[in-house]
Design a protein around this motif. Structure first.
Motif, mmCIF file in Angstrom:
data_model
loop_
_atom_site.group_PDB
_atom_site.id
_atom_site.type_symbol
_atom_site.label_atom_id
_atom_site.label_comp_id
_atom_site.label_asym_id
_atom_site.label_seq_id
_atom_site.Cartn_x
_atom_site.Cartn_y
_atom_site.Cartn_z
ATOM 1 N N LEU A 51 0.830 -1.208 0.000
ATOM 2 C CA LEU A 51 0.000 0.000 0.000
ATOM 3 C C LEU A 51 0.863 1.255 0.000
ATOM 4 C CD1 LEU A 51 -2.841 -1.018 2.482
ATOM 5 C CD2 LEU A 51 -3.039 -0.675 0.016
ATOM 6 N N ARG A 52 1.958 1.229 0.736
ATOM 7 C CA ARG A 52 2.856 2.382 0.769
ATOM 8 C C ARG A 52 3.500 2.601 -0.588
ATOM 9 N NH1 ARG A 52 7.724 3.866 1.281
ATOM 10 N NH2 ARG A 52 8.981 2.109 1.890
ATOM 11 N N VAL A 53 3.932 1.520 -1.241
ATOM 12 C CA VAL A 53 4.533 1.630 -2.568
ATOM 13 C C VAL A 53 3.502 2.151 -3.567
ATOM 14 C CG1 VAL A 53 5.461 0.279 -4.494
ATOM 15 C CG2 VAL A 53 6.321 -0.102 -2.183
ATOM 16 N N HIS A 54 2.270 1.658 -3.466
ATOM 17 C CA HIS A 54 1.207 2.118 -4.362
ATOM 18 C C HIS A 54 0.943 3.610 -4.165
ATOM 19 C CE1 HIS A 54 -2.309 1.770 -6.898
ATOM 20 N NE2 HIS A 54 -3.037 2.364 -5.957
ATOM 21 N N GLU A 55 0.931 4.049 -2.917
ATOM 22 C CA GLU A 55 0.722 5.471 -2.633
ATOM 23 C C GLU A 55 1.864 6.311 -3.189
ATOM 24 O OE1 GLU A 55 0.186 8.493 1.173
ATOM 25 O OE2 GLU A 55 0.356 6.344 1.514
ATOM 26 N N LEU A 56 3.100 5.839 -3.030
ATOM 27 C CA LEU A 56 4.243 6.565 -3.586
ATOM 28 C C LEU A 56 4.141 6.646 -5.108
ATOM 29 C CD1 LEU A 56 7.204 5.189 -1.446
ATOM 30 C CD2 LEU A 56 6.265 7.497 -1.403
ATOM 31 N N HIS A 57 3.730 5.551 -5.726
ATOM 32 C CA HIS A 57 3.579 5.530 -7.182
ATOM 33 C C HIS A 57 2.522 6.543 -7.633
ATOM 34 C CE1 HIS A 57 3.643 3.915 -11.222
ATOM 35 N NE2 HIS A 57 2.321 3.789 -11.173
ATOM 36 N N ASN A 58 1.389 6.564 -6.946
ATOM 37 C CA ASN A 58 0.335 7.529 -7.289
ATOM 38 C C ASN A 58 0.811 8.964 -7.081
ATOM 39 O OD1 ASN A 58 -1.470 5.551 -8.035
ATOM 40 N ND2 ASN A 58 -2.521 5.515 -6.061
ATOM 41 N N ASN A 59 1.551 9.202 -6.005
ATOM 42 C CA ASN A 59 2.076 10.541 -5.755
ATOM 43 C C ASN A 59 3.073 10.952 -6.829
ATOM 44 O OD1 ASN A 59 0.528 10.822 -3.484
ATOM 45 N ND2 ASN A 59 2.173 10.366 -2.052
ATOM 46 N N LEU A 60 3.878 10.013 -7.301
ATOM 47 C CA LEU A 60 4.835 10.314 -8.367
ATOM 48 C C LEU A 60 4.099 10.665 -9.658
ATOM 49 C CD1 LEU A 60 7.741 10.465 -9.352
ATOM 50 C CD2 LEU A 60 7.628 8.023 -9.836
ATOM 51 N N LYS A 61 3.058 9.906 -9.979
ATOM 52 C CA LYS A 61 2.269 10.207 -11.182
ATOM 53 C C LYS A 61 1.642 11.597 -11.087
ATOM 54 C CE LYS A 61 -0.179 6.776 -13.114
ATOM 55 N NZ LYS A 61 -1.142 5.638 -13.154
ATOM 56 N N GLU A 62 1.117 11.926 -9.910
ATOM 57 C CA GLU A 62 0.497 13.236 -9.713
ATOM 58 C C GLU A 62 1.529 14.350 -9.839
ATOM 59 O OE1 GLU A 62 -1.992 15.602 -6.259
ATOM 60 O OE2 GLU A 62 -2.019 13.409 -6.265
ATOM 61 N N ALA A 63 2.728 14.114 -9.298
ATOM 62 C CA ALA A 63 3.786 15.117 -9.390
ATOM 63 C C ALA A 63 4.225 15.305 -10.839
ATOM 64 C CB ALA A 63 4.970 14.703 -8.523
ATOM 65 N N GLU A 64 4.297 14.220 -11.597
ATOM 66 C CA GLU A 64 4.669 14.328 -13.006
ATOM 67 C C GLU A 64 3.613 15.093 -13.789
ATOM 68 O OE1 GLU A 64 5.234 10.271 -14.135
ATOM 69 O OE2 GLU A 64 7.349 10.279 -13.566
ATOM 70 N N GLU A 65 2.340 14.883 -13.445
ATOM 71 C CA GLU A 65 1.263 15.602 -14.119
ATOM 72 C C GLU A 65 1.331 17.099 -13.830
ATOM 73 O OE1 GLU A 65 -2.295 13.696 -12.770
ATOM 74 O OE2 GLU A 65 -1.956 11.901 -13.987
ATOM 75 N N LYS A 66 1.810 17.466 -12.651
ATOM 76 C CA LYS A 66 1.939 18.882 -12.291
ATOM 77 C C LYS A 66 3.255 19.471 -12.781
ATOM 78 C CE LYS A 66 -1.007 18.961 -8.230
ATOM 79 N NZ LYS A 66 -1.096 19.334 -6.806
ATOM 80 N N GLY A 67 4.052 18.690 -13.457
ATOM 81 C CA GLY A 67 5.327 19.189 -13.972
ATOM 82 C C GLY A 67 6.377 19.377 -12.899
ATOM 83 N N MET A 68 6.248 18.682 -11.782
ATOM 84 C CA MET A 68 7.189 18.724 -10.654
ATOM 85 C C MET A 68 7.310 20.120 -10.045
ATOM 86 S SD MET A 68 8.296 15.664 -10.361
ATOM 87 C CE MET A 68 8.923 14.193 -11.087
ATOM 88 N N LYS A 69 6.285 20.955 -10.223
ATOM 89 C CA LYS A 69 6.302 22.314 -9.662
ATOM 90 C C LYS A 69 5.052 22.508 -8.812
ATOM 91 C CE LYS A 69 8.833 24.168 -13.552
ATOM 92 N NZ LYS A 69 8.820 25.062 -14.689
#
Length: 105
Positions: A51-69
């Motif tokens: 679950l922690r890895v899945h949450e990190l993965h989702n957070n990474l996808k969200e950060a990439e969608e925001k352009g890391m800013k």
């Protein structure tokens, strides 16, 4: 189980198994219970890790969608954790590669 239930189980076990085999049966059952508890704890820790890895993965996808800013604190901490994990893997890989190259000489 309540205290009276344990007393009844003990008395039935004493009658059925006898005084010679009852301690062995109690040890065997307690080992089974201990093994089952350890298995349950192991499964629970693996599920929590997934679950922690899945949450990190989702957070990474969200950060990439925001352009890391303009990332929220949660997203930034997830990215920091992923960067640290990547660096630790890279460092251990370099150490292994250094050992192999020294052995080749």
């Amino acid at each position: 189980m309540g205290a009276w239930e344990l007393v009844i189980v003990f008395i039935v076990g004493l009658v059925v198994l006898g005084p010679e085999r009852l301690p062995i049966a109690i040890r065997t059952v307690s080992r089974w219970v201990k093994t089952a508890k350890q298995f349950g704890q192991s499964v629970q820790s693996e599920i929590n890790e997934e679950l922690r890895v899945h949450e990190l993965h989702n957070n990474l996808k969200e950060a990439e969608e925001k352009g890391m800013k303009n990332l929220s604190q949660d997203l930034q901490s997830s990215l920091d954790e992923l960067n640290q994990a990547a660096q630790s893997v890279t460092h251990s890989y370099k150490k292994t590669g250094e050992k192999e190259s020294k052995n080749d000489k």
